[in-house]
Design a protein around this motif. Structure first.
Motif, mmCIF file in Angstrom:
data_model
loop_
_atom_site.group_PDB
_atom_site.id
_atom_site.type_symbol
_atom_site.label_atom_id
_atom_site.label_comp_id
_atom_site.label_asym_id
_atom_site.label_seq_id
_atom_site.Cartn_x
_atom_site.Cartn_y
_atom_site.Cartn_z
ATOM 1 N N GLY A 154 42.420 24.171 74.483
ATOM 2 C CA GLY A 154 41.402 24.756 73.627
ATOM 3 C C GLY A 154 40.012 24.258 73.966
ATOM 4 N N ALA A 155 39.901 22.964 74.262
ATOM 5 C CA ALA A 155 38.593 22.428 74.646
ATOM 6 C C ALA A 155 38.098 23.072 75.929
ATOM 7 N N ILE B 287 51.928 8.177 66.494
ATOM 8 C CA ILE B 287 51.679 9.618 66.322
ATOM 9 C C ILE B 287 50.256 9.850 65.816
ATOM 10 N N ALA C 194 39.761 14.326 68.403
ATOM 11 C CA ALA C 194 38.457 13.936 68.935
ATOM 12 C C ALA C 194 38.047 14.855 70.074
ATOM 13 N N ALA C 195 39.013 15.209 70.948
ATOM 14 C CA ALA C 195 38.669 16.085 72.069
ATOM 15 C C ALA C 195 38.176 17.444 71.580
ATOM 16 N N LEU C 196 38.927 18.034 70.642
ATOM 17 C CA LEU C 196 38.518 19.356 70.155
ATOM 18 C C LEU C 196 37.201 19.296 69.396
ATOM 19 N N GLY D 106 45.362 21.145 72.417
ATOM 20 C CA GLY D 106 44.007 20.679 72.179
ATOM 21 C C GLY D 106 43.168 20.660 73.431
ATOM 22 N N LEU E 215 50.813 19.387 70.832
ATOM 23 C CA LEU E 215 49.501 19.404 70.174
ATOM 24 C C LEU E 215 48.400 18.952 71.133
ATOM 25 N N ILE E 216 48.705 17.909 71.912
ATOM 26 C CA ILE E 216 47.673 17.411 72.820
ATOM 27 C C ILE E 216 47.387 18.427 73.921
ATOM 28 N N GLY F 2 47.919 9.724 68.671
ATOM 29 C CA GLY F 2 47.914 10.963 69.452
ATOM 30 C C GLY F 2 47.130 12.058 68.775
ATOM 31 N N ILE G 6 44.121 3.676 73.821
ATOM 32 C CA ILE G 6 43.789 5.029 73.374
ATOM 33 C C ILE G 6 42.441 5.048 72.667
ATOM 34 N N TYR G 7 42.305 4.186 71.654
ATOM 35 C CA TYR G 7 41.072 4.257 70.871
ATOM 36 C C TYR G 7 39.882 3.738 71.668
ATOM 37 N N LEU H 1 34.774 17.157 69.627
ATOM 38 C CA LEU H 1 33.605 16.912 70.475
ATOM 39 C C LEU H 1 33.241 18.136 71.281
ATOM 40 N N SER H 2 34.246 18.911 71.716
ATOM 41 C CA SER H 2 33.889 20.138 72.445
ATOM 42 C C SER H 2 33.176 21.113 71.518
ATOM 43 N N PRO I 298 58.988 15.375 66.166
ATOM 44 C CA PRO I 298 57.563 15.007 66.098
ATOM 45 C C PRO I 298 56.993 14.560 67.429
ATOM 46 N N LEU J 229 34.950 9.185 75.211
ATOM 47 C CA LEU J 229 34.710 10.600 74.889
ATOM 48 C C LEU J 229 33.494 10.749 73.983
ATOM 49 N N ILE K 64 38.979 7.393 73.371
ATOM 50 C CA ILE K 64 38.189 8.116 72.372
ATOM 51 C C ILE K 64 36.742 7.652 72.382
ATOM 52 N N ALA L 258 43.698 14.076 70.164
ATOM 53 C CA ALA L 258 43.541 15.526 70.257
ATOM 54 C C ALA L 258 42.397 16.016 69.384
ATOM 55 N N ILE M 97 53.876 16.344 69.162
ATOM 56 C CA ILE M 97 52.626 15.650 69.489
ATOM 57 C C ILE M 97 52.184 15.999 70.912
#
Lengths: 107, 167
Positions: free
Chosen positions: B155-156, A71, A80-82, B152, B148-149, A74, B61-62, A84-85, B141, B69, B66, A78, B145
């Motif tokens: 929103g970006a 979690i 990092a994406a927000l 997110g 949330l993604i 995840g 993922i990391y 960075l934008s 949860p 990104l 990320i 999210a 999650i």
């Protein structure tokens, strides 16, 4: 009984604390927003390692710590994406990404 | 000391050196390289913690998402030669190291006094158990999650679209 080095809980916790230490110092010390974000990812890694190690050594009969580590991953994606934008927006508007000079986000 | 312990020590060393490089390198790109090293080290520690699924997710993922990104953000945020100096003043370095050291010592004392020193119980939680945990008691949860993604990402996208339209 002879325990191996990777059977000690404290080793993992010390690495996690060191990651947290570097992350906090980096957030305070770095000047650009991307540097702060990189340090924040370090803090998240430390938290995940902490949860996984405690799950394996303290309560090995369930998998809640591993699930919460996923979690955290995840949430980190999210976040990092927000972030960075928003950083790229700030760069377009002010043409720098220093954290100290940003006084107002609006207008 | 057997081979596993030597590899373990090497992984710990790589993780801590990567973290220190993230903190102290003057260029943001090298800081990112240090972050990748620390992430790979944490993935190795996950393997030593008997959870290879977590290690794979860490790398995927990391390191995979990320980091790419952040590299894109570094490339988009202007040319590198116009970048200001990466660090703040020397007094702030002292303050940052002081705060971080206090937290380090406090947490270290707490950890040493609270948790048992030895003991590695058998750990048989595999990928199947993580999936069971997600779909039995952590159902809410898990769904949150995913929500949330999605929020997110939307929103970006919204930030990108509306900022472009206004200029």
């Amino acid at each position: 009984m002879n325990y191996l080095l990777y059977d000690h809980l404290h080793v993992y916790l010390f690495v996690a604390i060191f990651l947290l230490f570097c992350g906090i110092a980096g957030v305070l010390y770095r000047r650009t927003l991307i540097g702060m974000l990189v340090s924040m990812e370090l803090i998240m890694n430390g938290a995940g390692l902490n949860l996984a190690a405690l799950n394996r050594f303290v309560s090995p009969e369930n998998a809640s710590g591993l699930a919460f580590t996923l979690i955290i991953m995840g949430i980190a994606a999210a976040e990092a994406a927000l972030a960075l934008s928003i950083i790229i927006l700030i760069f377009r508007k002010y043409s720098h990404i220093e954290g100290g000079n940003l006084e107002e986000m609006k207008d | 000391m057997n081979a596993g312990e030597i590899v373990f020590l090497f992984i710990i060393l790589a993780t801590m050196c990567g973290a220190a490089m993230t903190l102290f390198s003057p260029s943001i790109v090298y800081a990112l390289v240090g972050l990748v090293t620390a992430m790979f080290g944490v993935a190795g520690l996950y393997i030593y913690l008997n959870s290879p699924f977590l290690a794979m997710m860490q790398i995927l993922i990391y390191v995979g998402a990320i980091t790419v990104l952040i590299v894109f953000a570094i490339m988009l945020a202007g040319p590198l030669y116009r970048r200001p100096s990466e660090w703040t003043t020397r007094g702030k370095l002292g303050a940052a190291l002081g705060v971080a050291l206090i937290s380090l010592l406090l947490f270290f004392r707490f950890v040493v006094e609270t948790f048992p020193k030895y003991g590695a119980p058998r750990f048989v939680m595999g990928t199947k158990d993580i999936g069971r945990a997600f779909f039995n008691e952590l159902m809410l949860p898990f769904e949150l999650i995913s929500l949330l993604i999605v929020v997110g990402i939307l929103g970006a996208i919204m930030l990108a679209i509306f900022s472009r339209g206004r200029r």
